[in-house]
Design a protein around this motif. Structure first.
Motif, mmCIF file in Angstrom:
data_model
loop_
_atom_site.group_PDB
_atom_site.id
_atom_site.type_symbol
_atom_site.label_atom_id
_atom_site.label_comp_id
_atom_site.label_asym_id
_atom_site.label_seq_id
_atom_site.Cartn_x
_atom_site.Cartn_y
_atom_site.Cartn_z
ATOM 1 N N ASN A 195 -7.551 -4.270 11.145
ATOM 2 C CA ASN A 195 -7.075 -4.121 9.764
ATOM 3 C C ASN A 195 -8.120 -4.639 8.782
ATOM 4 O O ASN A 195 -8.367 -4.027 7.740
ATOM 5 N N ASP A 196 -8.735 -5.782 9.120
ATOM 6 C CA ASP A 196 -9.774 -6.380 8.252
ATOM 7 C C ASP A 196 -10.943 -5.426 8.050
ATOM 8 O O ASP A 196 -11.436 -5.266 6.936
ATOM 9 N N SER A 197 -11.407 -4.843 9.157
ATOM 10 C CA SER A 197 -12.559 -3.935 9.071
ATOM 11 C C SER A 197 -12.228 -2.724 8.210
ATOM 12 O O SER A 197 -13.049 -2.275 7.409
ATOM 13 N N SER A 198 -11.033 -2.177 8.395
ATOM 14 C CA SER A 198 -10.642 -0.999 7.614
ATOM 15 C C SER A 198 -10.487 -1.351 6.140
ATOM 16 O O SER A 198 -10.837 -0.556 5.265
ATOM 17 N N GLU A 199 -9.979 -2.554 5.893
ATOM 18 C CA GLU A 199 -9.874 -3.022 4.504
ATOM 19 C C GLU A 199 -11.274 -3.063 3.874
ATOM 20 O O GLU A 199 -11.485 -2.589 2.753
ATOM 21 N N ALA A 200 -12.239 -3.609 4.625
ATOM 22 C CA ALA A 200 -13.612 -3.724 4.108
ATOM 23 C C ALA A 200 -14.243 -2.346 3.897
ATOM 24 O O ALA A 200 -14.947 -2.116 2.907
ATOM 25 N N ILE A 201 -13.979 -1.411 4.821
ATOM 26 C CA ILE A 201 -14.517 -0.052 4.679
ATOM 27 C C ILE A 201 -13.957 0.601 3.419
ATOM 28 O O ILE A 201 -14.675 1.197 2.619
ATOM 29 N N LEU A 202 -12.654 0.452 3.249
ATOM 30 C CA LEU A 202 -11.988 1.053 2.091
ATOM 31 C C LEU A 202 -12.529 0.459 0.781
ATOM 32 O O LEU A 202 -12.730 1.169 -0.202
ATOM 33 N N ARG A 203 -12.795 -0.832 0.781
ATOM 34 C CA ARG A 203 -13.377 -1.476 -0.402
ATOM 35 C C ARG A 203 -14.768 -0.924 -0.695
ATOM 36 O O ARG A 203 -15.167 -0.797 -1.848
ATOM 37 N N ALA A 204 -15.522 -0.633 0.378
ATOM 38 C CA ALA A 204 -16.938 -0.276 0.222
ATOM 39 C C ALA A 204 -17.148 1.179 -0.195
ATOM 40 O O ALA A 204 -18.185 1.510 -0.752
ATOM 41 N N ALA A 228 -0.840 -3.483 8.628
ATOM 42 C CA ALA A 228 -1.833 -2.437 8.338
ATOM 43 C C ALA A 228 -1.708 -1.985 6.882
ATOM 44 O O ALA A 228 -2.707 -1.871 6.162
ATOM 45 N N GLY A 229 -0.470 -1.754 6.454
ATOM 46 C CA GLY A 229 -0.237 -1.295 5.084
ATOM 47 C C GLY A 229 -0.700 -2.325 4.058
ATOM 48 O O GLY A 229 -1.298 -1.972 3.034
ATOM 49 N N GLN A 230 -0.468 -3.617 4.357
ATOM 50 C CA GLN A 230 -0.889 -4.683 3.438
ATOM 51 C C GLN A 230 -2.411 -4.714 3.308
ATOM 52 O O GLN A 230 -2.946 -4.889 2.212
ATOM 53 N N ALA A 231 -3.104 -4.540 4.425
ATOM 54 C CA ALA A 231 -4.571 -4.571 4.399
ATOM 55 C C ALA A 231 -5.115 -3.426 3.544
ATOM 56 O O ALA A 231 -6.013 -3.626 2.715
ATOM 57 N N LEU A 232 -4.565 -2.225 3.733
ATOM 58 C CA LEU A 232 -5.033 -1.072 2.958
ATOM 59 C C LEU A 232 -4.730 -1.268 1.467
ATOM 60 O O LEU A 232 -5.577 -0.986 0.608
ATOM 61 N N SER A 233 -3.531 -1.771 1.175
ATOM 62 C CA SER A 233 -3.151 -1.980 -0.229
ATOM 63 C C SER A 233 -4.032 -3.025 -0.894
ATOM 64 O O SER A 233 -4.377 -2.897 -2.068
ATOM 65 N N ARG A 234 -4.398 -4.079 -0.144
ATOM 66 C CA ARG A 234 -5.290 -5.111 -0.703
ATOM 67 C C ARG A 234 -6.620 -4.513 -1.126
ATOM 68 O O ARG A 234 -7.151 -4.837 -2.182
ATOM 69 N N ALA A 235 -7.134 -3.610 -0.286
ATOM 70 C CA ALA A 235 -8.431 -2.999 -0.590
ATOM 71 C C ALA A 235 -8.337 -2.088 -1.811
ATOM 72 O O ALA A 235 -9.262 -2.019 -2.611
ATOM 73 N N LEU A 236 -7.207 -1.395 -1.932
ATOM 74 C CA LEU A 236 -7.081 -0.392 -2.997
ATOM 75 C C LEU A 236 -6.877 -1.022 -4.364
ATOM 76 O O LEU A 236 -7.378 -0.525 -5.366
ATOM 77 N N GLN A 237 -6.115 -2.114 -4.393
ATOM 78 C CA GLN A 237 -5.755 -2.770 -5.662
ATOM 79 C C GLN A 237 -5.368 -1.728 -6.709
ATOM 80 O O GLN A 237 -5.849 -1.770 -7.842
ATOM 81 N N SER A 238 -4.547 -0.797 -6.282
ATOM 82 C CA SER A 238 -4.182 0.315 -7.158
ATOM 83 C C SER A 238 -2.772 0.762 -6.815
ATOM 84 O O SER A 238 -2.382 0.790 -5.657
ATOM 85 N N THR A 239 -2.016 1.103 -7.826
ATOM 86 C CA THR A 239 -0.675 1.624 -7.566
ATOM 87 C C THR A 239 -0.680 3.149 -7.618
ATOM 88 O O THR A 239 0.331 3.781 -7.329
ATOM 89 N N THR A 240 -1.818 3.738 -7.954
ATOM 90 C CA THR A 240 -1.849 5.197 -8.050
ATOM 91 C C THR A 240 -2.271 5.842 -6.725
ATOM 92 O O THR A 240 -2.143 7.046 -6.551
#
Ligand SMILES: [Zn+2]
Ligand SMILES: [Zn+2]
Length: 257
Positions: A195-204, A228-240
């Motif tokens: 989850n961490d790695s995917s969060e970082a990829i999504l941020r990058a 998993a959902g929390q990690a992705l949402s953290r990276a997105l920081q977006s509600t859209t």
């Protein structure tokens, strides 16, 4: 352009990507990790039959991705695209199937869709992942990679939708009953994305066009849809940007892009 999953996880993967232009419909199956009957059953659930499948594109030789691919392709006379390394790794299994070879940097035209294979670090012979486009919209797919690379982050830039592996939670994997060797493999540089790695990829990556992310290939032992959902949402920081999670049994229903 729309896409759906027949199922996602270590027990089998298959993703459908579909577009219609004029009278011509194209539906490509990305990986086919289920047996023939099971694939047909799952296709029907999504309103498709084998006759609707224009081609099968493969990522790599692990059985959760190619398990049923060649049998299904042979029975229904469907062409298969794969890397030469994957071809070598599957041996005799591909006999009697119309094969097309592809590699990193290619642009494949399959009916009304284009596929862009890119190399990822994973413990297979010549693993590829893909972005797909109908010429207007772009879907990025990334599962079965051990770590982020600049190459994959570039390949997934400016996607309208993403299917992104969230294989495990590092702590759950560490605390699991898995043998140490398996923990090392899964968590290693040629294993699977945490989850961490995917969060970082999504941020990058370039998220300027992104409207949806679907977490995929979740471990049923070492992850939860919530983590998993929390990690992705953290990276997105977006509600859209909408976040969804694919599951092993149901995959996910058609998403219109
Ligand atoms: Zn896999
Ligand atoms: Zn794999």
């Amino acid at each position: 352009m729309k896409f759906a999953s027949l199922g996602s996880g270590s027990e089998g993967n298959a993703l459908l990507i579909s577009t219609t232009s004029g009278m011509t419909a194209t539906t490509v199956m990305l990986d086919c990790g289920f047996g023939i009957r099971e694939t047909e059953r799952r296709l029907l659930r999504l309103g498709k039959t084998p006759a609707d499948i224009t081609g099968i594109v493969l990522t790599h030789e692990h059985s959760d991705h190619v398990g049923g691919a060649f049998k299904f392709a042979r029975r229904h006379k469907i062409p298969v695209w794969l890397s030469y390394g994957t071809y070598q790794a599957v041996g005799e299994a591909s006999k009697g199937v119309e094969l097309h070879f592809c590699r990193d940097g290619d642009q494949l035209a399959i009916g009304g869709l284009e596929f862009f294979p890119y190399t990822v670090p994973h413990d297979a012979r010549e693993p590829l992942q893909y972005a797909a486009s109908d010429g207007v919209l772009k879907l990025g797919v990334l599962t079965d990679a051990g770590q982020a690379t600049a190459h994959l982050i570039a390949a997934l830039g400016a996607c309208d939708a993403l299917v992104l592996e969230c294989n495990h939670d590092r702590k759950m994997l560490e605390d699991s009953v898995y043998p140490a060797s398996l923990k090392r493999r899964i968590g290693g540089a040629y294993g699977h994305l945490s989850n961490d790695s995917s969060e970082a990829i999504l941020r990058a990556l370039d998220r300027s066009r992104l409207k949806m992310v679907i977490g995929a290939h979740l471990s049923q032992q070492n992850n939860t849809p919530e983590l998993a959902g929390q990690a992705l949402s953290r990276a997105l920081q977006s509600t859209t940007v909408e976040v969804r999670i694919a599951c092993q049994e149901q995959g996910f229903d058609w998403v219109a892009m």
